[in-house]
Design an enzyme around this catalytic site. Structure first.
Site, PDB file in Angstrom:
ATOM      1  N   ASP A  24      -3.498 -11.627  13.437  1.00  0.00           N
ATOM      2  CA  ASP A  24      -2.895 -11.088  12.226  1.00  0.00           C
ATOM      3  C   ASP A  24      -1.570 -11.795  11.997  1.00  0.00           C
ATOM      4  O   ASP A  24      -0.840 -12.090  12.962  1.00  0.00           O
ATOM      5  CB  ASP A  24      -2.670  -9.577  12.336  1.00  0.00           C
ATOM      6  CG  ASP A  24      -2.173  -8.987  11.021  1.00  0.00           C
ATOM      7  OD1 ASP A  24      -3.006  -8.747  10.133  1.00  0.00           O
ATOM      8  OD2 ASP A  24      -0.951  -8.792  10.882  1.00  0.00           O
ATOM      9  N   GLU A  26       2.088 -11.964   9.551  1.00  0.00           N
ATOM     10  CA  GLU A  26       2.982 -11.437   8.522  1.00  0.00           C
ATOM     11  C   GLU A  26       3.644 -12.633   7.858  1.00  0.00           C
ATOM     12  O   GLU A  26       3.987 -13.622   8.531  1.00  0.00           O
ATOM     13  CB  GLU A  26       4.041 -10.505   9.129  1.00  0.00           C
ATOM     14  CG  GLU A  26       3.462  -9.304   9.869  1.00  0.00           C
ATOM     15  CD  GLU A  26       2.568  -8.431   9.016  1.00  0.00           C
ATOM     16  OE1 GLU A  26       2.775  -8.373   7.785  1.00  0.00           O
ATOM     17  OE2 GLU A  26       1.635  -7.814   9.566  1.00  0.00           O
ATOM     18  N   HIS A 165       1.684  -2.870   9.547  1.00  0.00           N
ATOM     19  CA  HIS A 165       2.152  -4.128   8.957  1.00  0.00           C
ATOM     20  C   HIS A 165       3.020  -4.936   9.922  1.00  0.00           C
ATOM     21  O   HIS A 165       3.852  -5.724   9.475  1.00  0.00           O
ATOM     22  CB  HIS A 165       2.900  -3.887   7.640  1.00  0.00           C
ATOM     23  CG  HIS A 165       2.033  -3.307   6.567  1.00  0.00           C
ATOM     24  ND1 HIS A 165       1.027  -4.007   5.967  1.00  0.00           N
ATOM     25  CD2 HIS A 165       2.020  -2.068   6.002  1.00  0.00           C
ATOM     26  CE1 HIS A 165       0.417  -3.247   5.065  1.00  0.00           C
ATOM     27  NE2 HIS A 165       1.009  -2.059   5.077  1.00  0.00           N
ATOM     28  N   ASP A 170      -1.309  -4.572  14.110  1.00  0.00           N
ATOM     29  CA  ASP A 170      -2.479  -4.697  13.231  1.00  0.00           C
ATOM     30  C   ASP A 170      -3.622  -5.430  13.924  1.00  0.00           C
ATOM     31  O   ASP A 170      -4.801  -5.097  13.708  1.00  0.00           O
ATOM     32  CB  ASP A 170      -2.096  -5.430  11.949  1.00  0.00           C
ATOM     33  CG  ASP A 170      -1.258  -4.560  11.012  1.00  0.00           C
ATOM     34  OD1 ASP A 170      -0.941  -3.416  11.409  1.00  0.00           O
ATOM     35  OD2 ASP A 170      -0.921  -5.025   9.906  1.00  0.00           O
TER      36      ASP A 170
END
Length: 585
Positions: A24, A26, A165, A170
């Site tokens: 994942d 960001e 998030h 995540d």
């Protein structure tokens, strides 16, 4: 299919043995290359066990927008001392080496990673990729969750980690979602990575239940035959890997409705392993012609292909017939259907004033002039019988016309093509495009038929041809052809003397009777497959008993000129007038 991309083991890898790296990211925005990565989190798992975790903040190289900072909790201050992507990416790729990447909405995360690789000058390893969003759409219903968001799926599958998030959190939640989804597809019979790669809800339960039919089949080249419970042949196909090809009929990669229906009826698949790809192609044709399987669309009725015949009688004419006979007539074809044969006849009548009536005529003719004779479209030998001199001259004149037509059918067709091109050009200049298109189609039909009969007729006249070609794995593929029919094939292993194999093939090959020329001893389609193999680069002729050739200025050259124009017409490449001009030019 977007679920998995990349090259997978043809035999499939059990899902319990696959190492997945759930990742994942960001980011500062949604555009890779413009936005930057602020955090990478990943979990490596196999068989439900966590093997390792990877997490780091990343300096994105651009300011973090306030709403992104509010959403993720990652601020400019937090990433000020963090490493750049040039340092993080190699470490992540090492962590993920040899795995299948998994992400929720994988196209987003993978696009950022690929953009980072390009930015760093790092080659992208080409991971296989699983998208849990796409997989969830296949097996999770709207009654279970309102959407396919990570938070919704995490609740559905009872993940102990709540998405927030942040990349590692995540990724951990996505691990639990992945395991829940794999459990569901496992109940539907998906056991291997290959099956997961092609899994889709579009695959009917009947297709899934029949996957076991492919399991005993060999990973070898040849022919496969689907049969129903009463042993009737449903479908015949060919492949370089029988097992892999048959498996595809039970996956989403098979989208033909009639094939799904066929699979639902099938109870058995019989493999026929072949020594060479050519043998497989020929066996397929013969089995289709023999059994006429209802789910095969092509090659089922080769005996229905018509020919055009220039008859043998005092005043010959053109006739459409169903077979070639030993009557010394001149034949053109065979054609895919009667319509194509009629177009070829019309093309010949456009140029040569052959009689078009079907009544019997002796050497003295018989009958009055027809409308075609008055238009100059028929030499009208029937009207020139009263006077002895006129009759003899009529025989000579008509024989000259027949000779020209016969030459165009069997040899030099330049005059025929030139006259038809001129006719197309004249009609196009007058903007009579519909009539020009009719003549164009006639031209294509007659040239294709002439090219076909000239090629296969020459091959059919050869009592025996032995040829060889080197396959990629070494050795020699050896082919024996008798009167246009594949009489046998074999393979001499790499490093061995091929001549004993040639001698053995000749001694054991099928005995083939001489056919009625120009028809080959096989179906025309088989003869053409043999021809393509013989004419391919790398094929060497070992021995030829007979004369294998094509006539100078024959139809083969003209066909090579016309086929690209026909293809352009089918695909609408150019304007109508321009395309006709191209044919006429």
């Amino acid at each position: 299919m977007r679920l998995i991309q990349g090259t997978l083991d043809e035999l499939g890898t059990p899902l319990s043995d696959v190492e997945f790296v759930v990742v994942d990211l960001e980011t500062t925005g949604g555009a890779p290359g413009t936005s930057g990565i602020t955090e990478v989190g990943a979990v490596r798992v196999r068989g439900g066990e966590v093997l390792g975790e990877f997490q780091t903040l990343v300096h994105p190289g651009v300011p973090i927008p306030p709403f992104i900072a509010l959403l993720t909790g990652i601020t400019d201050a937090m990433v000020r001392e963090a490493p750049g992507i040039g340092s993080v990416l190699p470490a992540f790729l090492e962590f993920a080496r040899g795995s299948v990447l998994v992400a929720h909405n994988a196209p987003f995360d993978v696009s950022f990673l690929k953009a980072a690789a390009r930015q760093c000058g790092q080659p992208w390893p080409g991971f296989a990729v699983v998208d849990t969003v796409h997989l969830a759409r296949q097996v999770v219903t709207n009654d279970e969750v309102p959407n396919r968001k990570l938070s919704s799926l995490a609740r559905l599958f009872g993940s102990p980690t709540t998405p927030d998030h942040r990349a590692l959190t995540d990724a951990r939640a996505t691990v639990h979602v992945l395991h829940g989804l794999l459990e569901r597809v496992g109940s539907l019979g998906v056991r291997s990575l290959e099956e997961l790669s092609t899994f889709s809800s579009r695959v009917s339960p009947a297709q899934r239940r029949k996957r076991h039919l492919a399991e005993p089949l060999p990973n070898a080249p040849g022919v496969y035959v689907f049969r129903d419970g009463r042993d009737h042949v449903l479908y015949v196909g060919t492949s370089r890997d029988i097992r892999t090809r048959v498996r595809s009929y039970f996956t989403a990669s098979e989208t033909r409705t009639r094939m799904a229906e066929m699979v639902g009826i099938a109870e058995r698949v019989d493999p026929i392993v072949c020594a060479t790809p050519l043998e497989a192609e020929v066996r397929e044709l013969r089995l289709i012609a023999e059994h006429k399987p209802r789910y095969n669309r092509r090659s089922r009725f080769p005996e229905r292909q018509p020919w055009v015949k220039l008859t043998v009688e005092p005043f010959p004419r053109l006739s459409i017939v169903s077979e070639v006979r030993a009557d010394d007539a001149t034949y053109l074809g065979p054609f895919s259907g009667r319509r194509a044969a009629e177009q070829a006849v019309d093309a010949l009548h456009e140029v040569f004033a052959l009689r078009q009536c079907s009544r019997r005529m002796g050497r003295r003719g018989g009958g009055g002039a027809c409308a075609l004779a008055e238009m100059g479209r028929c030499a009208a030998p029937c009207t020139r019988a009263a006077d002895e001199y006129d009759h003899e001259q009529a025989v000579v004149d008509y024989a000259a016309i027949v000779a020209q037509a016969r030459a165009a059918m069997t040899g030099d067709c330049r005059g025929l093509v030139r006259d038809l091109r001129a006719r197309i050009g004249s009609l196009s200049d007058d903007q009579r495009f519909e009539q020009a298109a009719v003549v164009r189609d006639r031209l294509v039909a007659v040239v294709r038929a002439a090219a076909r009969v000239q090629r296969i007729g020459s091959l059919a006249s050869c009592a025996e041809i032995v040829a060889a070609r080197r396959p990629t794995q070494g050795g020699w593929e050896i082919v024996l052809v008798r009167y246009g029919r594949l009489a046998g094939t074999t393979v001499s292993p790499r490093g061995s003397d091929p001549w004993p194999y040639v001698d053995a093939l000749r001694a054991t090959g099928e005995v083939v009777e001489s056919p009625v020329l120009p028809s080959p001893a096989a179906t025309p389609e088989e003869a053409e497959k043999v021809l393509r193999w013989l004419e391919a680069d790398g094929t060497r002729l070992v021995d030829v008993q007979g004369s294998w050739s094509c006539p100078l200025h024959g139809a083969g050259y003209e066909r090579a000129q016309l086929d690209p124009v026909s293809a352009a017409l089918r695909t609408g490449v150019a304007g109508f007038g321009d395309r006709l001009a191209g044919v006429a030019g």
